[in-house]
Write a protein that holds these residues in place. Structure first.
Motif, PDB file in Angstrom:
ATOM      1  N   UNK A  74     -28.284  89.597   5.286  1.00 23.49           N
ATOM      2  CA  UNK A  74     -27.356  90.203   6.248  1.00 23.49           C
ATOM      3  C   UNK A  74     -27.297  89.418   7.556  1.00 23.49           C
ATOM      4  N   UNK A  75     -28.304  88.594   7.847  1.00 26.29           N
ATOM      5  CA  UNK A  75     -28.318  87.916   9.144  1.00 26.29           C
ATOM      6  C   UNK A  75     -27.969  86.438   9.025  1.00 26.29           C
ATOM      7  N   UNK A  76     -27.305  86.080   7.944  1.00 26.46           N
ATOM      8  CA  UNK A  76     -26.919  84.689   7.757  1.00 26.46           C
ATOM      9  C   UNK A  76     -25.395  84.616   7.646  1.00 26.46           C
ATOM     10  N   UNK A  77     -24.800  83.768   8.474  1.00 30.56           N
ATOM     11  CA  UNK A  77     -23.336  83.644   8.508  1.00 30.56           C
ATOM     12  C   UNK A  77     -22.770  83.423   7.122  1.00 30.56           C
TER      13      UNK A  77
END
Lengths: 293, 376
Positions: free
Chosen positions: B173-176
């Protein structure tokens, strides 16, 4: 002359802007450091200011100056809210608490897609930040810090830095002074966040994490907390270093680390202490003034 | 005095940067902005730098461009966005490059590409896959296939072979990239009429996925779609099998998961893993075979997708220079790049669509006997 300046700025404009921006940030952190507050909250405050100002300019069409000030004010308000409980902590615990704040802001930025664009961030931000604005702001910051150091308030901060228990006993409102400095630091960091966001077309959550906070803390410490120009020298030195060492390619990161280590080891008062450097003998006879004006 | 010393240092540094090779009339300077230091970005960056420089050397040797000589100028941005912008400004205004290949990271592209676009210097990226990069402007291109270009092919293959009715999704969820990949996967699944029965997320650096996988196991999907990098995907696949998700539940991965690491870390658990790519090492064309040989000979290790995409980028540029009849007119050069159609590259026949996104044959790969092979 103007043509030469234009040509120089075309090639090195961004570097100049980054130096100025980091100088402003360094003075923001200095405000906290001046009263012995080793804050890692800078990244968090920058993020608050950046996202707030970008929202104002891009979604609400607010003027740039208003957006930057609003970003700074919001960051200051956040500093006030978290400062009240956090400032009761000392040393390592204060550092940890401000680090936690920066992490919380990062995680919120990652997940609040509507405002922050989530993990992808916001791109296509209009470029409003100009070099002359940054120069002006740095001059204002310099004057402000210069005046602050000579004021009654400045003397009491210096006293807090030396010994906060003693200052309290002498009638200095240690908590109140620290809180106001922390809020001021938040304001400056938030404003810098807004300026940074409108410089390079893009902001993302990874811009304002722990690394940013540590970098910001390093500027005034490397330059020297006790000298007026310390934060400026530290910020410019750290920003120029990777570009100056570009010729060394693979060795660049190692050289950077070594240079910074050298400054820390041999100039514990920061790079500015070079100016007051004296031969060892004379220094040994002088009473230690480490940490004093 | 500190001041005098600093000035001298500055002068010395400027002199060094000015001492770069003087341009001949027939030199075409290629700016190569790839991270060769600074964490994991350096892995991708070095591969691309090598791929691009190899292509430039080959084109010079072939004499394809007549008396025009490609001169690569590499600059390392250490994966730092501020440095990318510094480099772009200097390459464009001081070194006067004709084109820029890079930058390594998408976030750098968002910050630096607008500068090149305004200066009418074409940028051809070979590792930016997140949505929105070519949308920055008319002069921005990429050869790296975005997830949207490869995943539908993978899913179509899986549908044909396994007829799945339900699917589970798990993504970073925290990776572009992975967040974007998730959207692409979801859209493709919806379009294929496959019901998503569980959606789970993880964060960078996670190593234990048992909580998420237990929930997925309870939902009992026919296939599992992972939006993760190679290491994460490998751990997920291995732990899924350990938790008793059967080998018959096939995993589909994101383009970014293609790495020999996947097999090293997951072992037999990853058998049958499906993924889409613009390139793979055993891609059987004369151009690719020659590229893999030459790369191994020059650098001593095997190229990866990023090296191939960078090689293709330079090939495309050289072809456009030839069709535009030189590099003096940026608008003409840009149009020639945009007009690239079915050009033979190491990625196979290559074209740009109207949004300057790559159009190429997506290859569906299956991890079989420890190697990515073309799915049959």
């Amino acid at each position: 002359m103007m043509a030469a300046l234009d040509a120089f700025l075309a090639s090195y404009g961004n570097l100049v802007n980054l130096c100025l921006l980091n100088t402003l940030l360094a003075y923001g952190v200095w405000l906290a450091l001046a009263a012995n507050m080793f804050t890692l909250g800078t990244g968090g405050f920058m993020a608050v200011g950046a996202y707030c100002s970008v929202y104002l300019t891009m979604q609400l069409g607010a003027p740039f100056a208003v957006a930057v000030v609003a970003g700074g004010l919001l960051a200051a308000a956040v500093a006030l809210v978290i400062g009240a409980p956090v400032l009761r902590l000392r040393g390592d615990y204060f550092m940890l608490a401000t680090f936690a704040f920066t992490e919380v802001v990062r995680v919120i930025a990652l997940n609040w897609d509507a405002v922050t664009g989530g993990a992808i961030g916001i791109y296509g931000i209009p470029r409003y930040t100009e070099t002359w604005q940054l120069v002006l702001l740095v001059l204002i910051a310099l004057y402000f810090v210069f005046a602050l150091r000579r004021s009654y308030f400045g003397r009491s901060i210096a006293a807090i830095r030396q010994d906060d228990v003693m200052s309290e006993a002498m009638g200095v409102n240690v908590f109140g002074q620290r809180l106001s400095l922390f809020v001021a630091s938040g304001f400056v960091s938030g404003g810098v966040g807004g300026l940074a966001a409108h410089l390079n077309f893009f902001v993302g959550p990874s811009d304002f994490g722990l690394l940013r906070s540590v970098d910001a803390l390093a500027y005034p410490i490397l330059g020297g907390v006790n000298a007026l120009l310390g934060p400026l020298v530290g910020a410019i030195f750290t920003t120029l270093l990777p570009e100056l060492l570009r010729f060394s390619s693979q060795w660049r990161e190692i050289l950077m680390g070594l240079l910074i280590l050298t400054v820390v080891l041999f100039l514990p008062g920061g790079a500015m202490s070079l100016l007051s450097w004296r031969p060892r003998k004379a220094a040994a006879r002088r009473p230690s003034t480490q940490g004093a004006e | 005095m500190m001041h005098a010393r600093l000035t001298r240092l500055l002068i010395a540094a400027t002199a060094i940067s000015l001492a770069a090779a003087p341009a001949l009339a027939a030199d075409v300077k290629l700016g190569i902005v790839q991270s060769t230091s600074g964490g994991s970005a350096a892995l991708y960056g070095t591969m691309q730098k090598n791929g691009a420089e190899l292509a430039a050397a080959e084109i010079n040797a072939s004499g394809k461009l007549g008396d025009l000589k490609l001169v690569p100028v590499h600059q390392d941005d250490a994966g730092d966005r501020g440095q990318t912008v510094n480099i772009f400004q200097r390459l464009i205004n001081q070194d006067k490059v004709t084109v820029i290949f890079g930058p390594t990271l998408t976030t750098s592209a968002f910050a630096a590409d607008p500068i090149a676009n305004a200066a009418k210097v074409p940028v051809i990226a070979s590792s930016n896959t997140a949505p929105g990069v070519p949308a920055i402007g008319e002069y921005i291109f990429r050869t790296s296939a975005p997830e949207a270009a490869v995943f539908p092919g993978v899913l179509a293959y899986a549908v044909k072979r396994y007829q799945p009715k339900t699917a589970a999704q798990i993504y970073g969820i925290d990776d572009v990239l992975m967040k974007a990949a998730y959207g692409v996967h979801k859209a493709a699944l919806d379009k294929a009429g496959i019901k998503v029965v569980a959606t789970e997320t993880f964060q960078k650096g996670d190593v234990d996925y048992s909580a998420q996988l237990t929930k997925i196991k309870a939902a009992n999907p026919d296939i599992i779609v992972v939006g993760g990098l190679a290491e994460e995907t490998a751990n997920i696949v291995r732990q899924a099998r350990q938790l008793g998700i059967p080998q018959s539940t096939v995993f589909l991965g994101a383009n970014a998961a293609i790495s020999t690491k996947l097999n090293d870390l997951a072992g037999p658990a990853a058998q049958g893993f499906l993924v889409g790519s613009g390139w793979f090492i055993d891609f059987d064309t004369p151009a690719n075979k020659a590229f893999v040989e030459a790369y191994k000979a020059k650098y001593g290790n095997a190229p990866d997708t990023f090296a191939a995409q960078a090689h293709a980028a330079v090939t495309i540029f050289a072809d456009a220079v030839k069709r535009a009849g030189g590099v003096s007119d940026p608008a003409k050069l840009r149009a020639a790049i945009a007009d690239t159609k079915d050009l033979e590259t190491v990625l196979g026949p290559f074209s740009f669509d109207k949004d300057r996104e790559p159009v190429l044959v997506a290859k569906v790969l299956e991890l079989k006997d420890g190697k990515f092979q073309l799915a049959q």
